[in-house]
Design a protein around this motif. Structure first.
Motif, PDB file in Angstrom:
ATOM      1  N   GLY A 178     -18.250  -5.447   6.542  1.00 44.86           N
ATOM      2  CA  GLY A 178     -17.945  -4.792   5.275  1.00 44.86           C
ATOM      3  C   GLY A 178     -16.795  -3.819   5.443  1.00 44.86           C
ATOM      4  N   LEU A 179     -16.444  -3.145   4.357  1.00 41.12           N
ATOM      5  CA  LEU A 179     -15.332  -2.194   4.367  1.00 41.12           C
ATOM      6  C   LEU A 179     -15.723  -0.929   3.632  1.00 41.12           C
ATOM      7  CD1 LEU A 179     -12.345  -4.544   3.355  1.00 41.12           C
ATOM      8  CD2 LEU A 179     -12.750  -3.589   5.640  1.00 41.12           C
ATOM      9  N   THR A 180     -15.105   0.181   4.023  1.00 43.97           N
ATOM     10  CA  THR A 180     -15.203   1.389   3.211  1.00 43.97           C
ATOM     11  C   THR A 180     -14.101   1.333   2.160  1.00 43.97           C
ATOM     12  OG1 THR A 180     -13.701   2.722   4.557  1.00 43.97           O
ATOM     13  CG2 THR A 180     -16.031   2.681   5.214  1.00 43.97           C
ATOM     14  N   VAL A 181     -14.238   2.114   1.115  1.00 39.14           N
ATOM     15  CA  VAL A 181     -13.210   2.169   0.073  1.00 39.14           C
ATOM     16  C   VAL A 181     -11.885   2.625   0.668  1.00 39.14           C
ATOM     17  CG1 VAL A 181     -12.530   3.267  -2.089  1.00 39.14           C
ATOM     18  CG2 VAL A 181     -14.905   2.554  -1.755  1.00 39.14           C
ATOM     19  N   ASP A 182     -11.940   3.585   1.572  1.00 32.33           N
ATOM     20  CA  ASP A 182     -10.726   4.083   2.222  1.00 32.33           C
ATOM     21  C   ASP A 182     -10.036   2.983   3.020  1.00 32.33           C
ATOM     22  OD1 ASP A 182      -8.981   6.376   3.133  1.00 32.33           O
ATOM     23  OD2 ASP A 182      -9.767   5.750   5.073  1.00 32.33           O
ATOM     24  N   GLN A 183     -10.800   2.178   3.752  1.00 31.79           N
ATOM     25  CA  GLN A 183     -10.212   1.071   4.521  1.00 31.79           C
ATOM     26  C   GLN A 183      -9.574   0.042   3.589  1.00 31.79           C
ATOM     27  OE1 GLN A 183     -13.757  -0.090   6.664  1.00 31.79           O
ATOM     28  NE2 GLN A 183     -13.119   0.974   8.539  1.00 31.79           N
ATOM     29  N   LEU A 184     -10.241  -0.251   2.489  1.00 36.77           N
ATOM     30  CA  LEU A 184      -9.695  -1.202   1.516  1.00 36.77           C
ATOM     31  C   LEU A 184      -8.360  -0.705   0.981  1.00 36.77           C
ATOM     32  CD1 LEU A 184     -10.000  -3.699  -0.353  1.00 36.77           C
ATOM     33  CD2 LEU A 184     -11.218  -2.201  -1.955  1.00 36.77           C
ATOM     34  N   GLN A 185      -8.294   0.546   0.602  1.00 32.07           N
ATOM     35  CA  GLN A 185      -7.057   1.107   0.074  1.00 32.07           C
ATOM     36  C   GLN A 185      -5.943   1.078   1.118  1.00 32.07           C
ATOM     37  OE1 GLN A 185      -8.502   4.939  -1.197  1.00 32.07           O
ATOM     38  NE2 GLN A 185      -9.138   4.206  -3.221  1.00 32.07           N
ATOM     39  N   LYS A 186      -6.272   1.391   2.361  1.00 28.63           N
ATOM     40  CA  LYS A 186      -5.262   1.383   3.423  1.00 28.63           C
ATOM     41  C   LYS A 186      -4.764  -0.031   3.723  1.00 28.63           C
ATOM     42  CE  LYS A 186      -6.517   5.699   5.727  1.00 28.63           C
ATOM     43  NZ  LYS A 186      -7.104   6.348   6.940  1.00 28.63           N
ATOM     44  N   ILE A 187      -5.624  -1.027   3.534  1.00 32.59           N
ATOM     45  CA  ILE A 187      -5.193  -2.414   3.707  1.00 32.59           C
ATOM     46  C   ILE A 187      -4.105  -2.738   2.689  1.00 32.59           C
ATOM     47  CG2 ILE A 187      -5.921  -4.812   3.307  1.00 32.59           C
ATOM     48  CD1 ILE A 187      -8.563  -4.120   4.721  1.00 32.59           C
ATOM     49  N   TYR A 188      -4.306  -2.331   1.438  1.00 31.78           N
ATOM     50  CA  TYR A 188      -3.339  -2.651   0.386  1.00 31.78           C
ATOM     51  C   TYR A 188      -2.104  -1.758   0.421  1.00 31.78           C
ATOM     52  CZ  TYR A 188      -5.899  -6.445  -1.667  1.00 31.78           C
ATOM     53  OH  TYR A 188      -6.481  -7.679  -1.863  1.00 31.78           O
ATOM     54  N   LEU A 189      -2.204  -0.637   1.102  1.00 36.27           N
ATOM     55  CA  LEU A 189      -1.023   0.214   1.283  1.00 36.27           C
ATOM     56  C   LEU A 189      -0.237  -0.176   2.534  1.00 36.27           C
ATOM     57  CD1 LEU A 189      -2.530   3.701   0.341  1.00 36.27           C
ATOM     58  CD2 LEU A 189      -0.944   2.309  -1.029  1.00 36.27           C
ATOM     59  N   GLY A 190      -0.722  -1.165   3.271  1.00 33.86           N
ATOM     60  CA  GLY A 190      -0.029  -1.635   4.476  1.00 33.86           C
ATOM     61  C   GLY A 190      -0.289  -0.782   5.699  1.00 33.86           C
ATOM     62  N   GLN A 191      -1.297   0.100   5.649  1.00 31.41           N
ATOM     63  CA  GLN A 191      -1.591   0.982   6.777  1.00 31.41           C
ATOM     64  C   GLN A 191      -2.599   0.351   7.754  1.00 31.41           C
ATOM     65  OE1 GLN A 191      -2.867   4.644   4.924  1.00 31.41           O
ATOM     66  NE2 GLN A 191      -0.965   4.872   3.768  1.00 31.41           N
ATOM     67  N   THR A 217      -7.716  -5.159 -12.635  1.00 32.36           N
ATOM     68  CA  THR A 217      -8.614  -4.153 -12.089  1.00 32.36           C
ATOM     69  C   THR A 217      -7.830  -3.277 -11.118  1.00 32.36           C
ATOM     70  OG1 THR A 217      -9.291  -5.728 -10.369  1.00 32.36           O
ATOM     71  CG2 THR A 217     -10.709  -5.545 -12.300  1.00 32.36           C
ATOM     72  N   VAL A 218      -8.367  -2.103 -10.817  1.00 29.75           N
ATOM     73  CA  VAL A 218      -7.677  -1.186  -9.913  1.00 29.75           C
ATOM     74  C   VAL A 218      -8.636  -0.672  -8.850  1.00 29.75           C
ATOM     75  CG1 VAL A 218      -5.945  -0.449 -11.586  1.00 29.75           C
ATOM     76  CG2 VAL A 218      -8.136   0.748 -11.490  1.00 29.75           C
ATOM     77  N   ILE A 219      -8.096  -0.397  -7.652  1.00 28.04           N
ATOM     78  CA  ILE A 219      -8.907   0.191  -6.584  1.00 28.04           C
ATOM     79  C   ILE A 219      -8.451   1.609  -6.266  1.00 28.04           C
ATOM     80  CG2 ILE A 219      -9.534  -2.010  -5.535  1.00 28.04           C
ATOM     81  CD1 ILE A 219      -7.289  -1.554  -3.483  1.00 28.04           C
ATOM     82  N   PHE A 220      -7.408   2.057  -6.961  1.00 23.28           N
ATOM     83  CA  PHE A 220      -6.940   3.433  -6.807  1.00 23.28           C
ATOM     84  C   PHE A 220      -7.257   4.187  -8.095  1.00 23.28           C
ATOM     85  CE2 PHE A 220      -3.980   0.789  -4.283  1.00 23.28           C
ATOM     86  CZ  PHE A 220      -4.260   1.302  -3.021  1.00 23.28           C
TER      87      PHE A 220
END
Length: 358
Positions: A178-191, A217-220
């Protein structure tokens, strides 16, 4: 010899008369006993009938208090254009068809965008441009959209009628818990660019997304500093969720996020549990997970309870976007939201696979 036969005949007749009398006596006894029982039980039977009658009257009276499509007043007559979020597709198919069946004076016409892919953003843009009478959104209005409306002499209202989750899906072969919300956001930010950075295999991540200007939909969150940041250079853009699911089935390292109602039941992708922390991951599907081998005989079902109590970390509010201009657009937007917020409308929204708000 004749005397003997006569005696036998007399005896047989006497036996027959005796048996007949015995039978008649028993029948009369049963009739008397039955009548006596009916007389004794009559008050109870009447009382029970009275109770049943009262219960039926109470039920019917209660039913009359249930709000339905037919009870909504001031429904405008004519044809109206609407559109927006692709997550609303099952509502348009199931709920809107029920509305128009009960209220035939109201005709709803779904309109696709001429440029770009269908979604919440394109629907709101079309509403601002006068191409729609009201919109359907699975994300909040932005400050920029409200500012554009103000420049054009009106405002936009978002009226919530349901809830959905935002699910993250990957290729079924990917082994990630699974993923945390923070990890998901960092994936889409290229981090975060490799699955081994989040406990998975040594495999490059291929994020798939709709163009942000057409996002459904949005994740941010809109109140987050991340909402204006550009997505990573490794993000591949898709036209629709259907295209993304097709690509994910052929991309071992792929990832995509969309309406949970749309992607959780899909056979060719796997939904990941999400959480605010790695120790509190919550599945968007009802446990136990249905494996791809069991699908489509069985399909994963939405974790309605986690969305309803908002323990699932990313919730999408389903809202009718109403143009506040004191015109027919405002009237139809207001009435459409009221129809969906009736008891009948909320039940139909849940039948369409979402969570009601009443």
């Amino acid at each position: 010899m004749d005397n003997t036969n006569q005696k036998k005949a007399i005896i047989n007749n006497e036996i027959a008369l005796f048996l007949r009398g015995l039978i008649i006596g028993k029948v009369l006894t049963l009739i008397v006993i039955g009548g006596l029982l009916w007389w004794l039980l009559k008050p109870n039977l009447l009382s029970r009938d009275s109770v049943n009658s009262s219960s039926n009257q109470s039920f019917n009276a209660g039913s009359n208090n249930v709000s339905a499509f037919q009870t909504v007043a001031d429904v405008p007559t004519g044809s109206f254009n609407y559109g927006g979020s692709t997550a609303w597709a099952s509502i348009r198919q199931l709920v809107d068809s029920q509305i128009q069946s009960v209220r035939p004076e109201l005709q709803l016409r779904y309109v696709d965008p001429v440029n770009g892919s269908p979604g919440s953003s394109s629907g709101i843009r079309m509403l601002l441009d006068g191409q729609l009478d009201f919109g359907q959104s699975s994300r909040p209005l932005t400050d920029e959209e409200q500012a554009m409306a103000k420049e054009r002499g009106f405002s936009l209202e978002q009226r919530q009628v349901g809830m959905d989750g935002i699910a993250v899906v990957v290729n079924p072969s990917l082994n990630v818990s699974g993923l945390t919300v923070d990890q998901l956001q960092k994936i889409y930010l290229g981090q975060i660019t490799n699955w081994n950075q989040v406990g998975g295999p040594n495999l490059p991540i291929t994020p798939l997304s709709q163009q942000q200007k057409d996002a459904d939909t949005v994740i941010f969150p809109s109140n987050s500093d991340l909402k204006d940041q550009a997505l990573g250079s490794n993000v591949q853009y898709v036209y629709s969720t259907t295209e993304a699911v097709r690509q994910l089935s052929k991309t071992p390292g792929g990832i995509y996020y969309a309406s949970a109602r749309s992607v959780v039941p899909q056979c060719s992708v796997k939904a990941l549990p999400l959480g605010q922390t790695s120790g509190q991951l919550i599945s968007p599907y009802r446990e136990p997970m249905v494996s791809p081998e069991q699908c489509p005989r069985q399909r994963n079902q939405l974790n309605i309870q986690a969305i309803k109590n908002r323990s699932y970390p990313i919730i999408a509010n389903l809202s009718v976007i109403i143009k506040q201009n004191k015109g027919r657009e405002q009237q139809i937007g207001d009435v459409y939201a009221k129809l969906l917020l009736t008891d009948q409308g909320q039940k139909a929204i849940e039948q369409a696979g979402f969570v009601g708000v009443r």
